[in-house]
Design an enzyme around this catalytic site. Structure first.
Site, mmCIF file in Angstrom:
data_model
loop_
_atom_site.group_PDB
_atom_site.id
_atom_site.type_symbol
_atom_site.label_atom_id
_atom_site.label_comp_id
_atom_site.label_asym_id
_atom_site.label_seq_id
_atom_site.Cartn_x
_atom_site.Cartn_y
_atom_site.Cartn_z
ATOM 1 N N ASN A 149 0.211 59.487 71.301
ATOM 2 C CA ASN A 149 0.947 60.570 71.981
ATOM 3 C C ASN A 149 2.360 60.769 71.430
ATOM 4 O O ASN A 149 2.909 61.863 71.522
ATOM 5 C CB ASN A 149 0.965 60.351 73.506
ATOM 6 N N GLU A 247 4.402 48.192 76.443
ATOM 7 C CA GLU A 247 4.751 49.426 77.144
ATOM 8 C C GLU A 247 3.443 50.090 77.527
ATOM 9 O O GLU A 247 2.678 50.491 76.650
ATOM 10 C CB GLU A 247 5.521 50.387 76.213
ATOM 11 N N CYS A 281 3.744 58.929 78.655
ATOM 12 C CA CYS A 281 3.775 57.839 79.643
ATOM 13 C C CYS A 281 4.749 58.200 80.733
ATOM 14 O O CYS A 281 4.631 57.728 81.857
ATOM 15 C CB CYS A 281 4.274 56.546 79.030
HETATM 16 C C1 UN1 Z 1 5.898 58.149 75.890
HETATM 17 O O1 UN1 Z 1 5.492 59.008 76.626
HETATM 18 O O2 UN1 Z 1 5.169 57.196 75.573
HETATM 19 O O3 UN1 Z 1 11.157 59.840 77.565
HETATM 20 C C2 UN1 Z 1 7.243 58.183 75.267
HETATM 21 C C3 UN1 Z 1 10.373 60.587 76.973
HETATM 22 C C4 UN1 Z 1 10.282 60.493 75.475
HETATM 23 C C5 UN1 Z 1 9.410 59.353 75.076
HETATM 24 C C6 UN1 Z 1 8.097 59.295 75.777
HETATM 25 N N1 UN1 Z 1 11.598 60.312 74.933
HETATM 26 O O4 UN1 Z 1 9.677 61.388 77.562
#
Ligand code: UN1
Length: 492
Positions: A149, A247, A281
């Protein structure tokens, strides 16, 4: 185009290699074939990385950082190209792809600066004529396992701190999105990064990932992906006494209090729920709304949702691209059924788009459920798609409780004009990232990124915190008294 491993500065093909096809999720176009490597390929890469690390660790950190400055410069020069390739392989809309590449560029320059810091401590000794300090030492060869992603940004969060700290790395990108790794290998090559510092091994989690986790010479595994896989990584890594930084999933919520600026809240929710087709995420998957403004919020969200253009992310007018593949479509569709069975009200969306321009790709309508029960599956499980659930509450305390009721803890947000509510929320929300009057996405690279509970295991990506993953603390005592001074002996 056939993507082969990049090991010790050269492109390597396994004997009798098998390949899998990389498809553009927007239209099904074949982009490349990527090698599915073996355990032996991993072993070979580790052997080369281990040898290279011995020299790399002795290169002064400011000199190691010079490579990162060059990498950042080349990424900047190629920003548009990288963004186009990223949109093609991952599907996110082009302005988001540009944003992701920028995140990688920022990480390069930020970590390059660390080449002149890598700060440790000096402290007074208990004894006379004795000097005490701590330094960050590299750990050796590190293993990086990254998701589809954010195929570029997340790799930079891990690889740049790793190399500035004097490690070499083996990187396994997701098989869905190997093009970014290929592009980065070209950049590593062009800046003359010494052979064996950066190594890329393509392949499946089961074979390549497991081989990395089990290899005795890989000292750290940094993984981003699902909680299910992360648990397996931690279990296997634990048996090998490995430092494992994870993560994982999220089930992030925006809280909207009765005193919120409603227009702003709607904008924040739309962006963080439907941007990247909900495949972050950090995506907002729940809205926890005070009962007094629930109906008004529903109306405004519905109005705004009709303005979202869906399509191929390369088209600048498009706001929502495809999801990654057919499996993702199935998973998202299954949650629509779950929600309906659980008695939630489907207000908008809920369908796969199959006709016309959508025929060859994987598109899902932005979806809004309301009257969702806080403890239902729809409100508790990670969907990873453009599906948003509204949950009604009576108070801030209840909102915080609902926010914290999920097994994840990545990001959260509160919209309110009341400073007391805001401060209470930032203290009590059990997530690694908290936003006030902004959506749940958009973390900046110079602060720690990660979460509590099922989202992580205590480590962080990006920020200075990333250096803790990729270094060992070494405490050094220098006794210049010329006599044997015995510490922890009562000398009085
Ligand atoms: C992710 O979704 O794994 O904070 C990372 C954010 C982005 C990074 C997302 N800078 O939405």
């Amino acid at each position: 185009m056939r993507l082969r491993n990049y090991i010790d500065g050269s492109w390597q093909e396994t004997e009798h290699a098998t390949y899998t096809t990389v498809l553009n999720p927007a239209d099904g176009e074949e982009l490349a074939k990527v090698q599915l490597s073996t355990k032996e390929d991993v072993a070979y890469a580790v052997q080369k990385a281990k040898k290279a690390q011995q020299k790399w660790a002795l290169v002064p950190a400011p000199k190691r950082a010079d490579y990162l400055y060059e990498i950042g410069r080349l990424m900047k020069e190629r920003k548009e190209h990288l963004a186009q390739v990223l949109t093609k392989e991952m599907g996110k809309v082009i302005e988001e792809a540009r944003g992701e590449v920028q995140e990688g560029i920022d990480m390069a320059f930020y970590m390059a600066g660390e080449g002149r810091r890598l700060v440790g401590e000096t402290v007074p000794s208990e004894l006379q004529n004795k000097f005490a300090m701590s330094v960050r030492a590299p750990v050796g060869v590190v293993g990086l396992i990254t998701p589809w992603n954010f195929p570029l940004a997340i790799a930079t969060w891990k690889s740049f701190p790793a190399i500035v700290a004097g490690n070499t790395f083996i990187w396994k990108p997701a098989t869905e999105t190997p093009m970014m790794a290929y592009e980065m290998a070209l950049i590593f090559e062009e800046v003359g990064l010494p052979n064996g510092v950066a190594n890329i091994v393509f392949g499946s989690g089961n074979t390549v990932g497991t081989a990395m986790i089990e290899h005795p010479d890989i000292r750290v595994i940094s993984f981003t992906g699902s909680t299910e896989t992360g648990r397996h990584v931690a279990e296997t890594g634990g048996r090998h006494l490995k430092k494992v930084s994870l993560e994982m999933g999220g089930k992030n919520a925006v809280i909207v209090m009765e005193d919120a600026d409603l227009n702003l809240a709607v904008e924040g929710i739309i962006w963080s729920a439907f941007g990247t087709a909900g495949q972050r995420c950090t995506a907002c998957s729940r809205v926890i709304v005070h009962k007094d403004i629930k109906e008004a919020l529903e109306q405004q969200l519905l109005e705004q949702m009709t303005t979202l253009t869906i399509g191929n992310g390369l088209d600048e007018a498009v706001k929502i691209g495809p999801v990654i593949n057919g499996k993702a479509l199935q998973k998202i569709s299954a949650y629509i059924e779950v929600g309906q069975k659980e008695g939630a009200t489907l207000l908008a969306g809920g369908k796969v788009l199959k006709t016309g321009q959508f025929q060859q790709g994987y598109y899902f309508e932005p979806t809004l459920f309301t009257n969702v029960k806080w403890d239902s599956r729809l409100a508790q499980e990670e969907i990873f798609g453009p599906v948003l659930s509204l949950i009604e509450v009576d108070s801030l305390e209840e909102a915080i409780e609902v926010n914290n009721s999920v097994k994840y803890g990545l990001s959260s947000s509160i919209f309110s004009q009341d400073i007391n509510k805001v401060f209470q929320a930032q203290r009590d929300l059990d997530t690694g990232i908290v936003y006030v009057n902004a959506g749940t996405t958009g973390a900046e690279i110079h602060l720690p990124f990660g979460g509590t509970k099922g989202t992580g295991n205590g480590h962080r990506d990006s920020g200075i915190a990333a250096l803790d993953v990729f270094t060992e603390w070494k405490s050094i005592y220098v006794d210049f008294s010329g006599t044997l001074q015995r510490a922890q002996i009562d000398n009085n």
